[in-house]
Design a protein around this motif. Structure first.
Motif, mmCIF file in Angstrom:
data_model
loop_
_atom_site.group_PDB
_atom_site.id
_atom_site.type_symbol
_atom_site.label_atom_id
_atom_site.label_comp_id
_atom_site.label_asym_id
_atom_site.label_seq_id
_atom_site.Cartn_x
_atom_site.Cartn_y
_atom_site.Cartn_z
ATOM 1 N N LEU A 1 46.276 38.989 54.747
ATOM 2 C CA LEU A 1 46.716 40.135 53.959
ATOM 3 C C LEU A 1 47.314 39.681 52.629
ATOM 4 N N LEU A 2 48.106 38.615 52.645
ATOM 5 C CA LEU A 2 48.666 38.128 51.387
ATOM 6 C C LEU A 2 47.560 37.619 50.465
ATOM 7 N N GLY A 3 46.549 36.989 51.024
ATOM 8 C CA GLY A 3 45.411 36.562 50.207
ATOM 9 C C GLY A 3 44.718 37.744 49.554
ATOM 10 N N LEU A 4 44.584 38.856 50.272
ATOM 11 C CA LEU A 4 43.975 40.048 49.688
ATOM 12 C C LEU A 4 44.829 40.609 48.560
ATOM 13 N N VAL A 5 46.139 40.612 48.726
ATOM 14 C CA VAL A 5 47.040 41.085 47.677
ATOM 15 C C VAL A 5 46.902 40.190 46.446
ATOM 16 N N ARG A 6 46.879 38.882 46.652
ATOM 17 C CA ARG A 6 46.729 37.934 45.537
ATOM 18 C C ARG A 6 45.358 38.107 44.872
ATOM 19 N N HIS A 7 44.330 38.262 45.670
ATOM 20 C CA HIS A 7 42.975 38.439 45.137
ATOM 21 C C HIS A 7 42.894 39.689 44.273
ATOM 22 N N MET A 8 43.455 40.789 44.758
ATOM 23 C CA MET A 8 43.360 42.029 43.992
ATOM 24 C C MET A 8 44.209 41.976 42.727
ATOM 25 N N ALA A 9 45.312 41.244 42.744
ATOM 26 C CA ALA A 9 46.072 41.039 41.502
ATOM 27 C C ALA A 9 45.209 40.281 40.504
ATOM 28 N N GLU A 10 44.506 39.277 40.981
ATOM 29 C CA GLU A 10 43.618 38.482 40.121
ATOM 30 C C GLU A 10 42.478 39.338 39.580
ATOM 31 N N VAL A 11 41.909 40.173 40.434
ATOM 32 C CA VAL A 11 40.794 41.029 40.036
ATOM 33 C C VAL A 11 41.250 42.091 39.028
ATOM 34 N N GLU A 12 42.399 42.699 39.268
ATOM 35 C CA GLU A 12 42.952 43.671 38.305
ATOM 36 C C GLU A 12 43.093 43.012 36.934
ATOM 37 N N ARG A 13 43.690 41.850 36.923
ATOM 38 C CA ARG A 13 43.942 41.110 35.681
ATOM 39 C C ARG A 13 42.632 40.763 34.985
ATOM 40 N N SER A 14 41.673 40.300 35.770
ATOM 41 C CA SER A 14 40.408 39.853 35.209
ATOM 42 C C SER A 14 39.597 40.985 34.596
ATOM 43 N N TRP A 15 39.429 42.073 35.337
ATOM 44 C CA TRP A 15 38.590 43.163 34.829
ATOM 45 C C TRP A 15 39.259 43.976 33.730
ATOM 46 N N PHE A 16 40.479 44.412 33.975
ATOM 47 C CA PHE A 16 41.103 45.323 33.014
ATOM 48 C C PHE A 16 41.698 44.614 31.799
ATOM 49 N N ARG A 17 42.388 43.532 32.033
ATOM 50 C CA ARG A 17 43.062 42.875 30.912
ATOM 51 C C ARG A 17 42.152 41.884 30.195
ATOM 52 N N ARG A 18 41.553 40.959 30.939
ATOM 53 C CA ARG A 18 40.747 39.923 30.309
ATOM 54 C C ARG A 18 39.448 40.494 29.731
ATOM 55 N N ARG A 19 38.748 41.299 30.521
ATOM 56 C CA ARG A 19 37.428 41.751 30.071
ATOM 57 C C ARG A 19 37.493 43.013 29.223
ATOM 58 N N VAL A 20 38.053 44.095 29.752
ATOM 59 C CA VAL A 20 38.061 45.359 29.008
ATOM 60 C C VAL A 20 38.934 45.249 27.761
ATOM 61 N N ALA A 21 40.170 44.788 27.923
ATOM 62 C CA ALA A 21 41.107 44.756 26.791
ATOM 63 C C ALA A 21 40.986 43.493 25.946
ATOM 64 N N GLY A 22 40.266 42.482 26.456
ATOM 65 C CA GLY A 22 40.090 41.252 25.690
ATOM 66 C C GLY A 22 41.353 40.419 25.546
ATOM 67 N N GLU A 23 42.297 40.584 26.467
ATOM 68 C CA GLU A 23 43.529 39.800 26.408
ATOM 69 C C GLU A 23 43.248 38.350 26.826
ATOM 70 N N PRO A 24 43.836 37.394 26.149
ATOM 71 C CA PRO A 24 43.633 35.979 26.503
ATOM 72 C C PRO A 24 44.581 35.556 27.629
ATOM 73 N N VAL A 25 44.334 36.044 28.838
ATOM 74 C CA VAL A 25 45.211 35.744 29.971
ATOM 75 C C VAL A 25 44.577 34.692 30.866
ATOM 76 N N ASP A 26 45.413 33.825 31.389
ATOM 77 C CA ASP A 26 44.964 32.782 32.305
ATOM 78 C C ASP A 26 44.736 33.369 33.691
ATOM 79 N N PHE A 27 44.113 32.579 34.546
ATOM 80 C CA PHE A 27 43.969 32.963 35.939
ATOM 81 C C PHE A 27 45.322 32.818 36.623
ATOM 82 N N LEU A 28 45.557 33.637 37.612
ATOM 83 C CA LEU A 28 46.821 33.607 38.341
ATOM 84 C C LEU A 28 46.811 32.591 39.473
ATOM 85 N N TYR A 29 45.801 32.669 40.317
ATOM 86 C CA TYR A 29 45.790 31.892 41.549
ATOM 87 C C TYR A 29 44.561 31.007 41.702
ATOM 88 N N CYS A 30 43.537 31.285 40.967
ATOM 89 C CA CYS A 30 42.295 30.547 41.155
ATOM 90 C C CYS A 30 41.691 30.224 39.800
#
Length: 174
Positions: free
Chosen positions: A58-87
């Motif tokens: 369950l904690l892995g799923l929470v971490r994964h979805m935080a990473e996915v939220e960050r990747s799709w919305f911030r990194r890709r859609v908004a073009g923010e230069p954010v690093d990966f969180l966990y992977c």
């Protein structure tokens, strides 16, 4: 003080609304469902693996979805230069699942909450028709596609969360 995953609440999705309202409501519904699947569990329970050889927790799923939220919305859609969180796709592609640590559970939940808020901020006021170029897939994608993909991603992983929670303490539903 012994930390447990916070109790969540889930808002009803309106049966009639405009497209953006429905997409946001369904995405929030699934975000809240994942949190509810974890509610009341200890860090040790949240890091309990399903069954060998699976790395799902369950904690892995929470971490994964935080990473996915960050990747799709911030990194890709908004073009923010954010690093990966966990992977890292090149060196540790499953770090969000493989590197779970019960001592970091509260911090990981805080990251998940923060990333969902930052995702909302990143897309606020953007048109569903707005596009961005996905460099790995080499294709233009719309914000509408991202919302639909995120709903699908959460729905799939919430099914995993159901099974994980049931294995931990027999709880079903939500």
């Amino acid at each position: 003080m012994n930390w447990t995953a916070p109790q969540g609440t889930r808002a009803d999705v309106p049966p009639v609304a405009d497209e953006r309202t429905l997409l946001e409501a369904w995405l929030d519904h699934h975000r809240q469902t994942l949190a509810m699947k974890c509610a009341g569990l200890t860090p040790e329970q949240l890091t309990r693996r399903s069954i060998e050889p699976s790395n799902l927790t369950l904690l892995g799923l929470v971490r994964h979805m935080a990473e996915v939220e960050r990747s799709w919305f911030r990194r890709r859609v908004a073009g923010e230069p954010v690093d990966f969180l966990y992977c890292d796709p090149d060196t540790n592609p499953d770090g969000d699942f493989d590197d779970v640590d019960a001592t970091n559970a509260k911090a990981d939940f805080d990251v998940f909450a923060r990333e969902t808020e930052l995702a909302r901020t990143a897309v606020a006021g953007r048109s569903l028709e707005e596009t961005f170029y996905h460099t790995r897939r080499q294709v233009q994608m719309s914000l509408r596609w991202v919302y639909l993909h995120m709903i699908e991603e959460y729905a799939r992983h919430n099914g995993h969360a159901d099974l994980l929670r049931q294995r931990i303490d027999g709880a079903t539903g939500a």
